[in-house]
Write a protein that holds these residues in place. Structure first.
Motif: not given
Lengths: 227, 579
Positions: B263, B277-278, B281-282, B285-286, B288, B290-294
């Motif tokens: 994480k 977090r938000c 990735q956009n 242009a990625l 998933e 592969g891990f959580e983010m918080e």
């Protein structure tokens, strides 16, 4: 009914409607030709794009959720009246040629005139606001003024045409139908076409903020949903 | 179109505009009806009610007019009818820069108040990106972006300084807990938590890192910090440069994957959270990752919920209010978690109004803190936030964003509020009740005089400040010299050879910026450590925009004794290790 009035109520309206529909379809095609942005990340705050989008579309009927409408109830009421009046006037342009019998019921005519008349008054108020407020003047383009004046005058003509009494003089009816035709032809090129884009702007804003857990607003967190 | 009369940059900007558009932008660009409902949602408007150029719809039109003239239908054929327009010269671009960078913090408050759903903040960012692509941007934006591209973090912190700071903090933690396990783990593989921070924490606020470390330690967390790619902030969000945004985000994601972390926990930072977090990735242009983010806010709240840490709210008794960071609350929906956490660690919480997604911007958002040319404007618009805070009567403003901390500190000073700013991590750490049974938390006595043997020069023209600094530093064993004019700095440094100079930015005599540059350029004096301590942070550019190595520390006045000593020790300890 004179030939001119018959032409204005039927052929002219049908052609204008057809042109408007074609331009609208082209506008939509143009808008959809742009690629939509997408969210690749996992949703946050238990959010979900679709419910955010639906919530966002529903804000039009929830004046309490936006500060701008919550703190300006008079302006929101004007918005409601103005748009109901425009809807009533559009409806009237179909009722007169295709269901004139409805207008023989006096309360129905009265209701049309009430809505449309109030809309006319709101149009005048909005015009005054746009002209007298410095910020509104700075924002406004010729199209903004013209569209507002056009709508307000059109509502006045609809108010006068609502009794649908050609025998008493065709002037009001002719004015209403010629204005309606012009209105239909002008709308797709003006800001009045905002209702075509409204579902897109609101839905996309809502989808984005829904995916991020902002729409619909929540109270009381759950740790597992906040990741 | 008259391309021949257009400047090269303006032509490039016009050519690039269509490529930047997506359906959301286009809908927002055609959807505005100029109803003016957004006007009073903007803090700039509220602070400048007589200037219509601050109205969000007006600002949006400066971008919209280009779209109408070059992309939309009516504007191409009847531009005057719909106020379509273009940019022809570099001056036009400068004017656009002034609007999109200097009159909007991209706080998104107007977007939420637009009945049509026009997302002005999003296409304002797009316009920033267009300007940046042709090299038109505030100097601060250029400098910070350069650091993030080239050095890997937005404050130009070198790897050795970063690791040195972690090492130094680790020493203190191990000493405090009497346990080597309390050290900050670096590059540990397969950890449950990889903790990423804002470079401001390394440079100006290392206490927030040690506070986080205390919490992880007490929670018995298997955690680590990465040695590289540790910056979770992202100037791409502010500059509108998606390429930078994607590159920075990928650096961090790759490091977490390399460490096989389960994480990624993002320290308290509004734009850092949103970017990582938000949006990351956009931009990259990625798919998933592969891990959580918080957010660390959620991590701390979970530790309390699960009983992994115990807190005593009586440790934080001052009346507190909470400022929602725009990126954290309005753009990421994080409105309830910080309040729940705050209610667990303080005795008196006073809500400010409006709050949550309707809260006003701190005025430092959108990268505004790096654009010193707009500081007067920013501080003027900060009146709205100052009034909000003052009304609560709180003595402490809590926020979850480092940008907000700086902006709030600025406005507190400017509007003379009796208040200080803190973050949740500091409050949670302060409220911690030691729970690890296996560890005996022994309070190790601090060395009686930790600054013994050090000479410190206090350069400040306010007698109260020099007296306070002098007493505080002497009490710690330092030999202190005080001067009150910029003209005396070089001469005194040459004579006394201090280990550290605390430098006020507004003193009589020569420009402090010039003095600082001269100090850095003098081979004999260049290594002297300098900590800028100022009540006018808008003067930062006097120092940071000079082509010499930056100061070793920076503190905003008023500064507490604890903070002063903490930072002075940090700077001197790092200095000692490097030597």
């Amino acid at each position: 009914m004179s030939v001119v009035l018959h032409f204005a109520q039927h052929t002219l309206q049908e052609v204008a409607l057809f042109v408007m529909a074609v331009v609208y379809l082209l506008r939509l095609r143009w808008l959809l030709s742009f690629k939509p942005g997408r969210d690749r990340q996992r949703p946050t705050g238990g959010g979900e794009g679709r419910s955010g989008g639906l919530y966002s579309l529903g804000t039009i009927a929830m004046p309490w959720v936006m500060e701008s409408t919550r703190t300006n109830p008079f302006f929101y009421a004007q918005f409601v009246v103005f748009h109901l009046a425009a809807t009533a006037a559009i409806l009237l342009s179909f009722v007169i040629p295709y269901a004139p019998g409805l207008l023989e019921v006096r309360p129905v005519t009265g209701l049309f005139q009430l809505f449309i008349g109030m809309g006319f008054l709101v149009g005048c108020l909005r015009l005054v606001r746009r002209v007298t407020q410095r910020t509104m003047r700075a924002l406004s383009s010729p199209d903004d003024y013209f569209s507002l004046i056009l709508l307000t005058v059109w509502l006045a003509s609809a108010f006068l045409a609502a009794p649908n009494d050609p025998a008493g003089g065709e002037g009001a009816l002719l004015a209403f139908f010629f204005l309606t035709a012009f209105f239909l032809l002008y709308v797709p090129f003006s800001k009045i076409s905002h209702y075509l884009y409204y579902p897109f702007t609101r839905y996309y804003l809502g989808r984005t903020l829904g995916h991020r857990g902002v729409f619909p607003p929540r109270r009381g967190p759950s740790v597992s949903s906040s990741i | 179109m008259d391309t021949l009369t257009r400047s090269h940059k303006a032509q490039k900007l016009i050519e690039r505009l269509p490529k930047k558009l997506n359906r959301q932008f286009v809908a927002s660009l055609v959807g505005c009806v100029h109803c003016g409902m957004c006007t009073n949602s903007c803090h700039y408007v509220l602070a400048n009610p007589d200037d219509p150029t601050y109205a969000p719809a007006y600002k949006a039109d400066q971008i919209r007019k280009l779209f109408k003239r070059h992309v939309d239908w009516t504007g191409r054929y009847l531009p005057w009818w719909v106020k379509a327009g273009t940019v022809k010269s570099d001056e036009d671009l400068e004017q656009l820069k002034d609007t999109v960078f200097g009159k909007c913090t991209n706080c998104r408050r107007c977007s939420l108040n637009c009945p049509m759903g026009v997302d002005y903040a999003s296409f304002n960012r797009m316009a920033r990106g267009l300007l940046v692509s042709v090299g038109v941007m505030p100097e601060g934006v250029a400098a910070v972006s350069k650091d993030q591209w080239e050095i890997g973090n937005q404050m130009g912190v070198l790897k050795e300084d970063y690791l040195d700071t972690l090492e130094w903090l680790s020493d203190e933690l191990a000493e405090e807990f009497g346990d080597e396990a309390a050290r900050i783990p670096v590059d540990v593989k397969d950890a449950e938590v990889v903790y990423a921070i804002n470079p401001r924490e390394i440079k100006y606020d290392p206490r927030s890192i040690s506070d986080a470390a205390r919490i992880f330690y007490q929670a018995g967390e298997n955690w680590t910090m990465p040695s590289e790619g540790w910056d979770m902030t992202n100037f791409g969000l502010f500059s509108g440069d998606d390429e930078l945004g994607g590159t920075v985000a990928k650096r961090l994601y790759s490091k977490v994957k390399e460490l096989r972390g389960k994480k990624l926990v993002i320290s308290e930072c509004g734009h850092g959270y949103r970017s990582t977090r938000c949006e990351g990735q956009n931009w990259a242009a990625l798919g998933e990752v592969g891990f959580e983010m918080e957010s660390a806010v959620v991590t701390m709240l979970r530790y309390i919920d699960q009983g992994r840490i115990k807190v005593d709210k009586n440790a934080n008794k001052k009346p507190m209010t909470f400022h929602d960071s725009c990126n954290f609350a309005r753009s990421c929906g994080m409105t309830e978690e910080p309040r729940e956490l705050l209610s667990a660690v303080c005795t008196e919480f006073r809500e400010m109004y409006p709050n949550r997604a309707e809260n006003y911007c701190c005025t430092g958002g959108g990268g505004a803190m790096s654009m010193s040319e707009y500081t007067p404007r920013r501080l003027k618009s900060a009146k709205i936030k100052a009034d909000q805070i003052r009304t609560t009567g709180a003595k402490m403003v809590v926020t979850t964003c480092h940008n907000c901390v700086d902006a709030l500190n600025d406005l507190i000073k400017h509007y003379k509020l009796d208040c200080e700013v803190t973050q949740l991590v500091n409050l949670v750490a302060n409220a911690l009740v030691p729970t690890r049974a296996a560890v005996s938390v022994t309070k190790v006595e601090k060395p009686a005089l930790p600054l013994e043997g050090y000479t410190i020069l206090v350069a400040d023209d306010e007698p109260d400040i020099t007296a306070f600094f002098s007493t505080a530093l002497s009490d710690q064993g330092a030999q202190v010299h005080c001067i009150s004019s910029a003209d005396q700095v070089l001469e005194t440094v040459r004579r006394e050879k201090p280990d550290l100079v605390t430098l006020d930015l507004s003193m009589p005599g020569r420009s402090v910026g010039e003095v600082f540059e001269a100090l850095r350029r003098d081979p004999e004096l260049a290594k002297t450590r300098v900590c800028v301590i100022t009540g006018k942070p808008e003067l930062r550019s006097l120092i940071y925009e000079r082509p010499v190595p930056p100061p070793d520390g920076f503190l905003d006045k008023p500064v507490s004794e604890e903070k002063l000593i903490f930072n002075v020790r940090k700077i001197l300890e790092i200095s000692e290790k490097q030597q």
